[in-house]
Design an enzyme around this catalytic site. Structure first.
Site, PDB file in Angstrom:
ATOM      1  N   GLN A  42      29.197  53.528  34.472  1.00 41.84           N
ATOM      2  CA  GLN A  42      29.858  53.058  33.254  1.00 41.84           C
ATOM      3  C   GLN A  42      30.948  54.030  32.816  1.00 41.84           C
ATOM      4  OE1 GLN A  42      26.161  52.654  31.194  1.00 41.84           O
ATOM      5  NE2 GLN A  42      25.614  54.776  31.573  1.00 41.84           N
ATOM      6  N   GLU A 117      16.445  57.787  32.931  1.00 40.17           N
ATOM      7  CA  GLU A 117      17.820  57.396  32.590  1.00 40.17           C
ATOM      8  C   GLU A 117      18.587  57.130  33.882  1.00 40.17           C
ATOM      9  OE1 GLU A 117      20.153  56.968  29.883  1.00 40.17           O
ATOM     10  OE2 GLU A 117      21.428  56.627  31.629  1.00 40.17           O
ATOM     11  N   ASP A 167      15.010  52.541  25.266  1.00 39.20           N
ATOM     12  CA  ASP A 167      16.190  52.972  24.494  1.00 39.20           C
ATOM     13  C   ASP A 167      17.409  52.701  25.352  1.00 39.20           C
ATOM     14  OD1 ASP A 167      18.113  54.220  23.033  1.00 39.20           O
ATOM     15  OD2 ASP A 167      17.193  56.204  23.057  1.00 39.20           O
ATOM     16  N   ASP A 170      23.110  47.630  25.526  1.00 36.61           N
ATOM     17  CA  ASP A 170      22.979  46.193  25.266  1.00 36.61           C
ATOM     18  C   ASP A 170      22.538  45.457  26.543  1.00 36.61           C
ATOM     19  OD1 ASP A 170      23.906  46.652  22.702  1.00 36.61           O
ATOM     20  OD2 ASP A 170      25.998  46.338  23.256  1.00 36.61           O
TER      21      ASP A 170
HETATM   22  N1  SAM Z   1      21.183  53.807  21.037  1.00 40.14           N
HETATM   23  C1  SAM Z   1      21.980  53.189  22.010  1.00 40.14           C
HETATM   24  C2  SAM Z   1      22.299  51.747  21.711  1.00 40.14           C
HETATM   25  O1  SAM Z   1      21.425  51.018  21.247  1.00 40.14           O
HETATM   26  O2  SAM Z   1      23.437  51.366  21.929  1.00 40.14           O
HETATM   27  C3  SAM Z   1      21.441  53.406  23.356  1.00 40.14           C
HETATM   28  C4  SAM Z   1      21.587  54.848  23.700  1.00 40.14           C
HETATM   29  S1  SAM Z   1      21.212  55.392  25.285  1.00 40.14           S
HETATM   30  C5  SAM Z   1      22.694  56.300  25.556  1.00 40.14           C
HETATM   31  C6  SAM Z   1      21.286  54.010  26.373  1.00 40.14           C
HETATM   32  C7  SAM Z   1      21.135  54.430  27.818  1.00 40.14           C
HETATM   33  O3  SAM Z   1      20.505  53.408  28.579  1.00 40.14           O
HETATM   34  C8  SAM Z   1      22.453  54.722  28.522  1.00 40.14           C
HETATM   35  O4  SAM Z   1      22.576  56.097  28.735  1.00 40.14           O
HETATM   36  C9  SAM Z   1      22.345  53.951  29.847  1.00 40.14           C
HETATM   37  O5  SAM Z   1      22.831  54.665  30.962  1.00 40.14           O
HETATM   38  C10 SAM Z   1      20.858  53.702  29.925  1.00 40.14           C
HETATM   39  N2  SAM Z   1      20.458  52.586  30.794  1.00 40.14           N
HETATM   40  C11 SAM Z   1      21.019  51.358  30.877  1.00 40.14           C
HETATM   41  N3  SAM Z   1      20.389  50.620  31.802  1.00 40.14           N
HETATM   42  C12 SAM Z   1      19.405  51.397  32.332  1.00 40.14           C
HETATM   43  C13 SAM Z   1      18.413  51.203  33.329  1.00 40.14           C
HETATM   44  N4  SAM Z   1      18.320  50.040  34.011  1.00 40.14           N
HETATM   45  N5  SAM Z   1      17.566  52.227  33.617  1.00 40.14           N
HETATM   46  C14 SAM Z   1      17.653  53.406  32.942  1.00 40.14           C
HETATM   47  N6  SAM Z   1      18.574  53.650  31.983  1.00 40.14           N
HETATM   48  C15 SAM Z   1      19.437  52.654  31.679  1.00 40.14           C
END
Ligand code: SAM
Length: 293
Positions: A42, A117, A167, A170
């Site tokens: 991303q 993550e 966490d 979207d």
């Molecule tokens: N609080 C935030 C929001 O609601 O917009 C979310 C914060 S956190 C940074 C979200 C994280 O989910 C991102 O760092 C992203 O890389 C991770 N993520 C997305 N898809 C994922 C997956 N399939 N497995 C693990 N992490 C994932």
């Protein structure tokens, strides 16, 4: 959600996230762009804002700011940890900024915590630009795995986890499969008796009749007996209002360890017993749509 445009033309002095479908936008006055890169997964951007501290943006969507992330991180964590009888092993899926992990590790009863993550670069940037969120990363109970949370959960040992906190970004791109019945089924298998899964479930105003309703249905279809959505304020997200949806395995989520929440041996800035009680009271329009109490 549904961001089709974000402007970061620093000549205007403003970062703006545009929500085309909702006909709204959110702006923060910025002093400088501190970082930009395209990771394997991303586009990551970090800004210094005038009044909200640092800002992390992923694929044009505001993720967090220094000033208000405590609202989200505390509400993603403490309601579930004070609802479970005795959580010892907690897994955060996503949450690469480490803010949720930090809240989890505040609970002295937690013996083992994992952050799973997909994008290691999110964590590395958080260490640099949000060091206060990473201050528990050296805790001996903290474990890090960088890879896909969907696959990690499919491979997790059965009956091995007390709480799973999703966490995520979207429900598009790599996070889409984290909002799916198959993923919740795998959570169900991985959870011990009395286990709880928590999912960030977007805006009550915009998404009760879509994402929140679907998350609740998928959790029930996966076998969770009790499901509850807790709204809370989050100024930098669309509509300024967000939600966490909890589901319990053989567990009623209506009650929580109120005395323990009141006597918690750590500092919070938003969460307390009464905030938890209040978050369990759903606005009428949500009750009507979700057919719940
Ligand atoms: N609080 C935030 C929001 O609601 O917009 C979310 C914060 S956190 C940074 C979200 C994280 O989910 C991102 O760092 C992203 O890389 C991770 N993520 C997305 N898809 C994922 C997956 N399939 N497995 C693990 N992490 C994932």
């Amino acid at each position: 959600m549904s961001v089709e445009n974000s402007t970061n033309d620093l000549s205007t002095g403003w970062f703006t996230e545009v929500f085309q479908n909702e006909g709204t936008a959110f702006s923060l006055k910025v002093k400088a762009k501190l970082h930009e890169e395209q990771s394997e997964y991303q586009k990551l951007e970090i800004y210094e804002t005038e009044t909200f501290g640092n800002l992390m943006v992923i694929d044009g969507c505001v993720m967090l700011t220094t000033r208000d992330n405590f609202l989200y991180h505390e509400m993603m964590t403490h309601p579930a940890l004070f609802t479970h009888k005795n959580p010892k092993k907690v897994v955060v899926i996503g949450g690469g900024d480490c803010g949720t992990l930090k809240e989890v590790l505040k609970h002295p009863g937690v013996e083992e915590a994992w952050q799973v993550e997909i994008d290691e670069r999110v964590t590395r940037l958080s260490e640099k630009y949000f060091p206060e969120l990473c201050e528990s990363n050296e805790d001996p109970r903290a474990n890090f795995f960088f890879g896909d949370g969907i696959k990690w959960m499919a491979d997790a040992a059965p009956n091995s986890i007390d709480i799973i906190i999703v966490d995520s970004t979207d429900p598009v791109g790599p996070a889409e499969g984290l909002f799916a019945v198959d993923f919740y089924r795998n959570c169900m298998v991985a959870l011990r008796e009395g286990g709880i899964v928590v999912q960030q479930s977007e805006s009550p105003l915009l998404h009760t009749d879509s994402i929140i309703k679907n998350v609740q249905k998928d959790m029930r279809d996966a076998g969770f007996e009790s499901v509850r959505t807790l709204p809370f304020p989050q100024p930098v997200y669309p509509t300024g209002w967000w939600s966490a949806t909890m589901a319990g395995k053989n567990h009623v989520l209506k009650y929580f360890r109120e005395e323990d929440a009141e006597q918690r041996p750590f500092v919070t800035r938003y969460y307390n017993k009464k905030v938890h009680q209040a978050a369990l009271a759903l606005p009428q329009f949500m009750r009507d749509i979700l057919h719940t109490e």
